[in-house]
Design a protein around this motif. Sequence first.
Motif, PDB file in Angstrom:
ATOM      1  N   LYS A 106       0.876  -1.167   0.000  1.00 15.74           N
ATOM      2  CA  LYS A 106       0.000   0.000   0.000  1.00 15.74           C
ATOM      3  C   LYS A 106       0.915   1.219   0.000  1.00 15.74           C
ATOM      4  N   ARG A 107       0.757   2.096  -0.930  1.00 19.03           N
ATOM      5  CA  ARG A 107       1.641   3.255  -1.060  1.00 19.03           C
ATOM      6  C   ARG A 107       0.850   4.513  -0.719  1.00 19.03           C
ATOM      7  N   ASN A 108       1.405   5.325   0.168  1.00 20.30           N
ATOM      8  CA  ASN A 108       0.771   6.613   0.441  1.00 20.30           C
ATOM      9  C   ASN A 108       0.841   7.448  -0.829  1.00 20.30           C
ATOM     10  N   GLU A 109      -0.251   8.099  -1.202  1.00 23.98           N
ATOM     11  CA  GLU A 109      -0.379   8.798  -2.482  1.00 23.98           C
ATOM     12  C   GLU A 109       0.764   9.760  -2.774  1.00 23.98           C
ATOM     13  N   ASN A 110       1.078  10.635  -1.843  1.00 24.18           N
ATOM     14  CA  ASN A 110       2.056  11.681  -2.133  1.00 24.18           C
ATOM     15  C   ASN A 110       3.450  11.367  -1.598  1.00 24.18           C
ATOM     16  N   LYS A 111       3.665  10.165  -1.132  1.00 26.88           N
ATOM     17  CA  LYS A 111       4.973   9.861  -0.570  1.00 26.88           C
ATOM     18  C   LYS A 111       5.492   8.528  -1.098  1.00 26.88           C
ATOM     19  N   GLY A 112       5.274   8.239  -2.362  1.00 21.26           N
ATOM     20  CA  GLY A 112       5.623   6.945  -2.914  1.00 21.26           C
ATOM     21  C   GLY A 112       7.020   6.841  -3.481  1.00 21.26           C
ATOM     22  N   ARG A 113       7.869   7.832  -3.284  1.00 19.35           N
ATOM     23  CA  ARG A 113       9.199   7.760  -3.873  1.00 19.35           C
ATOM     24  C   ARG A 113      10.093   6.777  -3.101  1.00 19.35           C
ATOM     25  N   ARG A 114      11.094   6.289  -3.771  1.00 21.82           N
ATOM     26  CA  ARG A 114      12.025   5.315  -3.181  1.00 21.82           C
ATOM     27  C   ARG A 114      13.314   6.004  -2.745  1.00 21.82           C
ATOM     28  N   TYR A 115      13.993   5.415  -1.795  1.00 19.84           N
ATOM     29  CA  TYR A 115      15.238   5.936  -1.251  1.00 19.84           C
ATOM     30  C   TYR A 115      16.311   4.868  -1.396  1.00 19.84           C
ATOM     31  N   LYS A 116      17.572   5.287  -1.461  1.00 16.06           N
ATOM     32  CA  LYS A 116      18.665   4.318  -1.571  1.00 16.06           C
ATOM     33  C   LYS A 116      18.641   3.363  -0.395  1.00 16.06           C
ATOM     34  N   MET A 117      18.679   3.900   0.802  1.00 12.80           N
ATOM     35  CA  MET A 117      18.573   3.069   1.999  1.00 12.80           C
ATOM     36  C   MET A 117      17.098   3.003   2.366  1.00 12.80           C
ATOM     37  N   ARG A 118      16.639   1.821   2.735  1.00 15.25           N
ATOM     38  CA  ARG A 118      15.241   1.670   3.131  1.00 15.25           C
ATOM     39  C   ARG A 118      15.190   1.317   4.609  1.00 15.25           C
ATOM     40  N   LEU A 119      14.280   1.963   5.334  1.00 17.94           N
ATOM     41  CA  LEU A 119      14.084   1.720   6.753  1.00 17.94           C
ATOM     42  C   LEU A 119      12.635   1.363   7.019  1.00 17.94           C
ATOM     43  N   PHE A 120      12.448   0.413   7.950  1.00 20.09           N
ATOM     44  CA  PHE A 120      11.115  -0.112   8.230  1.00 20.09           C
ATOM     45  C   PHE A 120      10.868  -0.230   9.725  1.00 20.09           C
ATOM     46  N   ALA A 142      13.635   2.047  13.757  1.00 24.17           N
ATOM     47  CA  ALA A 142      13.494   1.463  12.424  1.00 24.17           C
ATOM     48  C   ALA A 142      14.645   0.484  12.210  1.00 24.17           C
ATOM     49  N   ILE A 143      14.439  -0.410  11.248  1.00 26.57           N
ATOM     50  CA  ILE A 143      15.436  -1.425  10.912  1.00 26.57           C
ATOM     51  C   ILE A 143      15.779  -1.275   9.436  1.00 26.57           C
ATOM     52  N   ASN A 144      17.065  -1.456   9.107  1.00 28.51           N
ATOM     53  CA  ASN A 144      17.440  -1.372   7.695  1.00 28.51           C
ATOM     54  C   ASN A 144      17.036  -2.649   6.962  1.00 28.51           C
ATOM     55  N   GLU A 145      17.062  -2.599   5.638  1.00 24.87           N
ATOM     56  CA  GLU A 145      16.580  -3.731   4.849  1.00 24.87           C
ATOM     57  C   GLU A 145      17.455  -4.968   5.021  1.00 24.87           C
ATOM     58  N   LYS A 146      18.755  -4.780   5.199  1.00 26.27           N
ATOM     59  CA  LYS A 146      19.649  -5.928   5.366  1.00 26.27           C
ATOM     60  C   LYS A 146      19.279  -6.741   6.609  1.00 26.27           C
ATOM     61  N   CYS A 147      18.921  -6.064   7.681  1.00 23.05           N
ATOM     62  CA  CYS A 147      18.592  -6.746   8.939  1.00 23.05           C
ATOM     63  C   CYS A 147      17.097  -6.994   9.111  1.00 23.05           C
ATOM     64  N   LEU A 148      16.293  -6.567   8.166  1.00 24.56           N
ATOM     65  CA  LEU A 148      14.844  -6.753   8.244  1.00 24.56           C
ATOM     66  C   LEU A 148      14.443  -8.208   8.514  1.00 24.56           C
ATOM     67  N   PRO A 149      15.107  -9.219   7.920  1.00 22.14           N
ATOM     68  CA  PRO A 149      14.706 -10.605   8.201  1.00 22.14           C
ATOM     69  C   PRO A 149      14.704 -10.962   9.689  1.00 22.14           C
ATOM     70  N   ASN A 150      15.502 -10.269  10.487  1.00 23.87           N
ATOM     71  CA  ASN A 150      15.534 -10.533  11.931  1.00 23.87           C
ATOM     72  C   ASN A 150      14.180 -10.266  12.587  1.00 23.87           C
ATOM     73  N   PHE A 151      13.329  -9.503  11.915  1.00 26.94           N
ATOM     74  CA  PHE A 151      12.041  -9.107  12.481  1.00 26.94           C
ATOM     75  C   PHE A 151      10.852  -9.674  11.713  1.00 26.94           C
ATOM     76  N   LEU A 152      11.094 -10.581  10.802  1.00 28.35           N
ATOM     77  CA  LEU A 152       9.999 -11.193  10.048  1.00 28.35           C
ATOM     78  C   LEU A 152       9.498 -12.441  10.767  1.00 28.35           C
ATOM     79  N   THR A 153       9.170 -12.250  12.028  1.00 29.16           N
ATOM     80  CA  THR A 153       8.623 -13.280  12.913  1.00 29.16           C
ATOM     81  C   THR A 153       7.536 -12.617  13.753  1.00 29.16           C
ATOM     82  N   PRO A 154       6.716 -13.402  14.454  1.00 30.13           N
ATOM     83  CA  PRO A 154       5.796 -12.777  15.412  1.00 30.13           C
ATOM     84  C   PRO A 154       6.591 -11.945  16.429  1.00 30.13           C
TER      85      PRO A 154
END
Length: 188
Positions: free
Chosen positions: A4-18, A48-60
């Motif tokens: 789901k992309r927010n309408e006015n904030k859909g741009r991408r960044y080099k580093m991604r944080l979640f 926030a977590i960077n994309e490289k370490c994101l798998p560490n949080f893909l659990t309940p």
Amino acid sequence: MEIKRNENKGRRYKMRLFHVSEECDISIFKPRIPTRKDMNQEKGLVWAINEKCLPNFLTPRNCPRVTYHCNETTTEEDKRHFLSSSSASHVVAIEHKWFEIMRGTKLYLYEFDTSDFYLNDRSAGYYVSEKCQIPVNTIIINDLFGELMRRKVEVRLIDNLWDLCEKIQKTSFDWSMCRMGFAEQKHG
């Protein structure tokens, strides 16, 4: 995986944080005082977590886990001893009893504009902001195991995490131990 992309904030960044959550409707993230006692208890933070370490949080959320991944100084000996194949570079280990819970969990990845964040812990991939944050995207993960496999993460199901936890801390991997207070007790 749905995006789901927010309408006015859909741009991408080099580093991604979640920010990863089981909550589906977070529209604003307000800074909170850290629960970790080794951090400033007077300054609220958005984590926030960077994309490289994101798998560490893909659990309940409360699933105890031992996670580790290669970095530029990981030794060949450690790779041979702690990775199952040469194509694996990231491992998420959970206890057997969390398998069914994880299969039934849906996660929401709230992606942030990175401009207000600064590095908190390189090894764990943690970034923090002292300002309120509005997500720029929301990604829904319905199949956590499938998402980990898509990211080429080795998932291990083991009966007890403590032996692995102690061993990994003595290696050349970057590692993170999460929610270990919910783990089965140590053997012996």
